[in-house]
Design an enzyme around this catalytic site. Structure first.
Site, PDB file in Angstrom:
ATOM      1  N   PHE A 157       0.809  -1.223   0.000  1.00  0.00           N
ATOM      2  CA  PHE A 157       0.000   0.000   0.000  1.00  0.00           C
ATOM      3  C   PHE A 157       0.842   1.273   0.000  1.00  0.00           C
ATOM      4  O   PHE A 157       0.378   2.327  -0.415  1.00  0.00           O
ATOM      5  CB  PHE A 157      -0.932   0.004   1.229  1.00  0.00           C
ATOM      6  CG  PHE A 157      -0.240   0.433   2.506  1.00  0.00           C
ATOM      7  CD1 PHE A 157      -0.052   1.778   2.801  1.00  0.00           C
ATOM      8  CD2 PHE A 157       0.254  -0.506   3.405  1.00  0.00           C
ATOM      9  CE1 PHE A 157       0.606   2.181   3.961  1.00  0.00           C
ATOM     10  CE2 PHE A 157       0.908  -0.114   4.567  1.00  0.00           C
ATOM     11  CZ  PHE A 157       1.085   1.232   4.842  1.00  0.00           C
ATOM     12  N   LYS A 181      -0.669  -7.352  -9.318  1.00  0.00           N
ATOM     13  CA  LYS A 181      -1.680  -7.449  -8.258  1.00  0.00           C
ATOM     14  C   LYS A 181      -1.356  -6.333  -7.272  1.00  0.00           C
ATOM     15  O   LYS A 181      -0.500  -6.473  -6.413  1.00  0.00           O
ATOM     16  CB  LYS A 181      -1.600  -8.825  -7.581  1.00  0.00           C
ATOM     17  CG  LYS A 181      -2.892  -9.313  -6.944  1.00  0.00           C
ATOM     18  CD  LYS A 181      -3.472  -8.391  -5.885  1.00  0.00           C
ATOM     19  CE  LYS A 181      -2.797  -8.518  -4.542  1.00  0.00           C
ATOM     20  NZ  LYS A 181      -3.263  -7.514  -3.573  1.00  0.00           N
ATOM     21  N   GLU A 184      -4.813  -3.975  -2.312  1.00  0.00           N
ATOM     22  CA  GLU A 184      -6.267  -3.756  -2.324  1.00  0.00           C
ATOM     23  C   GLU A 184      -6.637  -2.498  -1.542  1.00  0.00           C
ATOM     24  O   GLU A 184      -7.750  -1.999  -1.634  1.00  0.00           O
ATOM     25  CB  GLU A 184      -6.998  -4.988  -1.780  1.00  0.00           C
ATOM     26  CG  GLU A 184      -6.737  -5.335  -0.314  1.00  0.00           C
ATOM     27  CD  GLU A 184      -5.438  -6.121  -0.088  1.00  0.00           C
ATOM     28  OE1 GLU A 184      -4.511  -6.006  -0.908  1.00  0.00           O
ATOM     29  OE2 GLU A 184      -5.363  -6.833   0.936  1.00  0.00           O
ATOM     30  N   SER A 234       5.295  -6.880   3.416  1.00  0.00           N
ATOM     31  CA  SER A 234       5.835  -7.244   4.732  1.00  0.00           C
ATOM     32  C   SER A 234       6.679  -8.517   4.620  1.00  0.00           C
ATOM     33  O   SER A 234       6.479  -9.331   3.708  1.00  0.00           O
ATOM     34  CB  SER A 234       4.674  -7.495   5.704  1.00  0.00           C
ATOM     35  OG  SER A 234       3.881  -8.564   5.217  1.00  0.00           O
ATOM     36  N   CYS A 289       9.673   1.632   3.872  1.00  0.00           N
ATOM     37  CA  CYS A 289      10.636   0.607   4.284  1.00  0.00           C
ATOM     38  C   CYS A 289      12.029   1.210   4.484  1.00  0.00           C
ATOM     39  O   CYS A 289      12.900   0.560   5.038  1.00  0.00           O
ATOM     40  CB  CYS A 289      10.696  -0.501   3.257  1.00  0.00           C
ATOM     41  SG  CYS A 289      11.339   0.067   1.687  1.00  0.00           S
ATOM     42  N   GLU A 384       8.961  -3.563  13.386  1.00  0.00           N
ATOM     43  CA  GLU A 384       8.668  -2.545  12.372  1.00  0.00           C
ATOM     44  C   GLU A 384       7.335  -1.900  12.735  1.00  0.00           C
ATOM     45  O   GLU A 384       6.274  -2.502  12.544  1.00  0.00           O
ATOM     46  CB  GLU A 384       8.580  -3.180  10.978  1.00  0.00           C
ATOM     47  CG  GLU A 384       8.303  -2.151   9.904  1.00  0.00           C
ATOM     48  CD  GLU A 384       8.181  -2.745   8.512  1.00  0.00           C
ATOM     49  OE1 GLU A 384       7.516  -3.773   8.350  1.00  0.00           O
ATOM     50  OE2 GLU A 384       8.763  -2.150   7.586  1.00  0.00           O
TER      51      GLU A 384
HETATM   52  P1  NAD Z   1       1.528  -6.671   3.023  1.00  0.00           P
HETATM   53  O1  NAD Z   1       2.576  -7.711   3.103  1.00  0.00           O
HETATM   54  O2  NAD Z   1       0.386  -6.729   3.969  1.00  0.00           O
HETATM   55  O3  NAD Z   1       0.852  -6.697   1.550  1.00  0.00           O
HETATM   56  C1  NAD Z   1       1.621  -6.726   0.379  1.00  0.00           C
HETATM   57  C2  NAD Z   1       0.851  -7.466  -0.703  1.00  0.00           C
HETATM   58  O4  NAD Z   1       0.635  -8.815  -0.281  1.00  0.00           O
HETATM   59  C3  NAD Z   1      -0.517  -6.863  -0.996  1.00  0.00           C
HETATM   60  O5  NAD Z   1      -0.717  -6.844  -2.383  1.00  0.00           O
HETATM   61  C4  NAD Z   1      -1.480  -7.802  -0.275  1.00  0.00           C
HETATM   62  O6  NAD Z   1      -2.713  -7.922  -0.947  1.00  0.00           O
HETATM   63  C5  NAD Z   1      -0.752  -9.128  -0.305  1.00  0.00           C
HETATM   64  N1  NAD Z   1      -1.043  -9.974   0.865  1.00  0.00           N
HETATM   65  C6  NAD Z   1      -1.246  -9.556   2.151  1.00  0.00           C
HETATM   66  N2  NAD Z   1      -1.425 -10.611   2.964  1.00  0.00           N
HETATM   67  C7  NAD Z   1      -1.324 -11.711   2.200  1.00  0.00           C
HETATM   68  C8  NAD Z   1      -1.386 -13.121   2.467  1.00  0.00           C
HETATM   69  N3  NAD Z   1      -1.625 -13.588   3.687  1.00  0.00           N
HETATM   70  N4  NAD Z   1      -1.213 -13.988   1.433  1.00  0.00           N
HETATM   71  C9  NAD Z   1      -0.976 -13.528   0.192  1.00  0.00           C
HETATM   72  N5  NAD Z   1      -0.918 -12.207  -0.123  1.00  0.00           N
HETATM   73  C10 NAD Z   1      -1.076 -11.299   0.868  1.00  0.00           C
HETATM   74  O7  NAD Z   1       2.269  -5.261   3.078  1.00  0.00           O
HETATM   75  P2  NAD Z   1       1.621  -3.808   3.181  1.00  0.00           P
HETATM   76  O8  NAD Z   1       1.043  -3.631   4.544  1.00  0.00           O
HETATM   77  O9  NAD Z   1       0.768  -3.520   1.999  1.00  0.00           O
HETATM   78  O10 NAD Z   1       2.937  -2.886   3.023  1.00  0.00           O
HETATM   79  C11 NAD Z   1       3.777  -2.545   4.093  1.00  0.00           C
HETATM   80  C12 NAD Z   1       4.967  -3.457   4.180  1.00  0.00           C
HETATM   81  O11 NAD Z   1       5.694  -3.434   2.952  1.00  0.00           O
HETATM   82  C13 NAD Z   1       5.971  -3.015   5.242  1.00  0.00           C
HETATM   83  O12 NAD Z   1       6.419  -4.147   5.939  1.00  0.00           O
HETATM   84  C14 NAD Z   1       7.089  -2.381   4.441  1.00  0.00           C
HETATM   85  O13 NAD Z   1       8.358  -2.388   5.057  1.00  0.00           O
HETATM   86  C15 NAD Z   1       7.081  -3.242   3.225  1.00  0.00           C
HETATM   87  N6  NAD Z   1       7.745  -2.580   2.108  1.00  0.00           N
HETATM   88  C16 NAD Z   1       9.005  -3.006   1.797  1.00  0.00           C
HETATM   89  C17 NAD Z   1       9.694  -2.383   0.769  1.00  0.00           C
HETATM   90  C18 NAD Z   1      11.089  -2.825   0.420  1.00  0.00           C
HETATM   91  O14 NAD Z   1      11.601  -2.374  -0.576  1.00  0.00           O
HETATM   92  N7  NAD Z   1      11.726  -3.688   1.194  1.00  0.00           N
HETATM   93  C19 NAD Z   1       9.109  -1.322   0.062  1.00  0.00           C
HETATM   94  C20 NAD Z   1       7.811  -0.927   0.402  1.00  0.00           C
HETATM   95  C21 NAD Z   1       7.139  -1.563   1.437  1.00  0.00           C
END
Ligand code: NAD
Length: 494
Positions: A157, A181, A184, A234, A289, A384
């Protein structure tokens, strides 16, 4: 009114397949809530396997023609995309602000960083020219980078346009067809990118978007015709996506979460360090991040911390910082502050109950929060938090500071603020992180240097952007040719 952030309902955001909006076959929908208004601004369908299969079939059919184009023709689409993005910067920024909660300037900054990868992709004709040399008498070896086929990206997001733009320009320009994808929670701006790509001349079917959540992601990991998966989100989900995709024989690169540290020593320049600590921890409301959410003060750094606190008092909600993305995230972050306070942290600046900007009283606001005397083992120091909370840990030696930094499970970024070359060298050599900042709190490498962390901040090999990204989206092909001796009949013409 903050900038151009106004309430509007965008209806159901359909998938994007074969160059147009396409309804999902699923009757389950997800509400998209604006964190500025605490109100629904759109819905997205929770796409299922049937939707994904259809998009993959379309992408597969588009692949041969797209892959057989000259790389210069594919790069031309990126040249066009760059100008279209520049022309539509306001529109894109307003959508990002509305569903993500960023301020308009912050949203614009993120688009410009994404545009750098688009610009880098325009240089691919020179990077993909291949290698060729004589490897034996009359024998030449030629090596080229070839596209993989249908590939996919799954994004978080917090940077709804920038993170997809880490993937799309390189994956497409190298000749792949793409399924995205998006999160959402923040889908609005990615559809604009789809429209811009079409306007830029991208053939239908080469780029597709599937909305949804877990089922769509699991379908991507399992689909036999998807050759590679890039994920950003994450660490918990990164690990799941990496394991499931690679178990299915796919190439995968999954970037995860982070807990970045800034080490501050007494010889650091006071003014730029105080400002650097604040910008790194509070930019995008700490929801990035690369945010450094821990400052490790070595020995007496009180003058720097005092100035940090003074600077923080001037931070205005809605101007310097947008909202938190969701009510659930706001509660999670506030709990960390409550817990740290109970455990004995000194709350130097308290963002709880900050005054929201006029007209946005229902938004998910949390102001700058600075906690001092935090123990390295407390959750606020190790987890985090992903919000505008800076934890200050005090220690006596550089060695201890380094131990604190390296004991963390993550490894995205680490920074040091110092005027000593020796200190800078020591930290940059010993920090277990992929991106190091010397007097820079957000050490994001600029293209063509690649983006990616270490340890639990990344699963897979290589980085997401730069040359590493180009390598991720391609296979190497080696052609070895033996040049036959000319026939006797031809030799007389030599
Ligand atoms: P998230 O992991 O909740 O979601 C990321 C994606 O995974 C979304 O598209 C979501 O729909 C999908 N998803 C979520 N739960 C799932 C599951 N159980 N099974 C399959 N797919 C699933 O992350 P978020 O809350 O959208 O974003 C924040 C996180 O992203 C933070 O931890 C941040 O550090 C990380 N991030 C990392 C970087 C990097 O370059 N390392 C960059 C941006 C964000």
């Amino acid at each position: 009114m903050i900038g151009q952030i106004t309430f509007q309902h965008y209806g159901n955001q359909q998938n994007w397949v074969n160059g147009k909006y396409h309804p999902s076959t699923s009757d389950k929908t997800i509400s998209v809530i604006s964190p500025y208004f605490d109100k629904e601004i759109a819905t997205v369908s929770e796409s299922n396997y049937q939707d994904l299969n259809h998009a993959v079939d379309i992408a597969k059919a588009a692949f041969p023609a797209w892959a057989s184009l000259n790389v210069r023709d594919r790069a031309e689409v990126m040249f066009n995309l760059k100008s279209i993005m520049e022309k539509n910067l306001d529109e894109l920024a307003e959508l990002i602000a509305l569903d993500n909660g960023k301020t308009i300037p912050d949203a614009k900054g993120s688009i410009l960083r994404g545009k750098e990868v688009v610009e880098f992709a325009t240089s691919l004709p020179s990077m993909l020219k291949g290698d060729s040399s004589s490897v034996g008498e009359g024998i030449t070896c030629t090596m080229t980078q070839e596209p993989l086929g249908v590939v996919a990206g799954i994004t978080p997001f917090n940077f709804p346009a920038m993170v997809p733009l880490w993937m799309i320009p390189l994956a497409l320009t190298t000749g792949n067809c793409f399924i995205l994808k998006p999160s959402e929670q923040t889908p609005l701006s990615t559809f604009k990118i789809a429209e811009y790509l079409k306007e830029a001349g991208l053939p239908d079917g080469v780029f597709n978007i599937i909305n949804g959540a877990r089922e769509a992601v699991e379908g991507i990991c399992d689909h036999p015709d998807i050759k590679a998966v890039a994920f950003v989100g994450s660490s918990h989900v990164a690990k799941i996506v990496y394991s499931r995709s690679t178990a299915n024989g796919k190439r995968a690169l999954c970037l995860g979460g982070a807990k970045n540290h800034m080490i501050v020593v007494p010889d650091a320049d006071q003014d730029s360090t105080a400002k650097g600590l604040l910008a790194s921890s509070m930019g995008s409301g700490g929801q990035r991040c690369m945010a450094a959410s821990v400052a490790v003060g070595v020995a007496d750094v009180d003058p720097i911390i005092d100035q940090l606190v003074e600077e923080a008092k001037n931070y205005k909600l809605g101007v310097d910082m947008g909202t938190i993305v969701s009510k659930a995230a706001l509660n999670r972050i506030t709990n960390y502050i409550d817990e740290a306070e109970k455990m004995g942290a000194k709350v130097l600046i308290d963002g709880r109950n900050s005054t929201p900007p006029e007209g946005y009283e229902n938004g998910y606001w949390l102001g700058v929060t600075i906690l001092d005397d935090v123990d390295p083992n407390w959750p606020s120091a190790t987890d985090e938090i992903f919000g505008p909370v800076l934890s200050i840990i005090r220690t006596d030696t550089l060695e201890n500071a380094m131990k604190i930094e390296n004991s963390n499970q993550y490894g995205n970024a680490a920074a040091v603020f110092t005027t000593s070359g020796q200190v800078a060298k020591t930290i940059s050599e010993s920090a277990s992180a992929g991106m190091i900042g010397i007097n820079i709190g957000v050490p994001v490498p600029r293209e063509p240097y690649s983006f990616g962390g270490w340890n639990e901040s990344k699963y897979g090999h290589g980085d997401m952007t730069g040359k590493s990204g180009v390598d991720f989206w391609t296979n190497l092909k080696k052609v070895t040719t033996r040049w036959p001796e000319s026939t006797e009949a031809w030799k007389k013409y030599f």
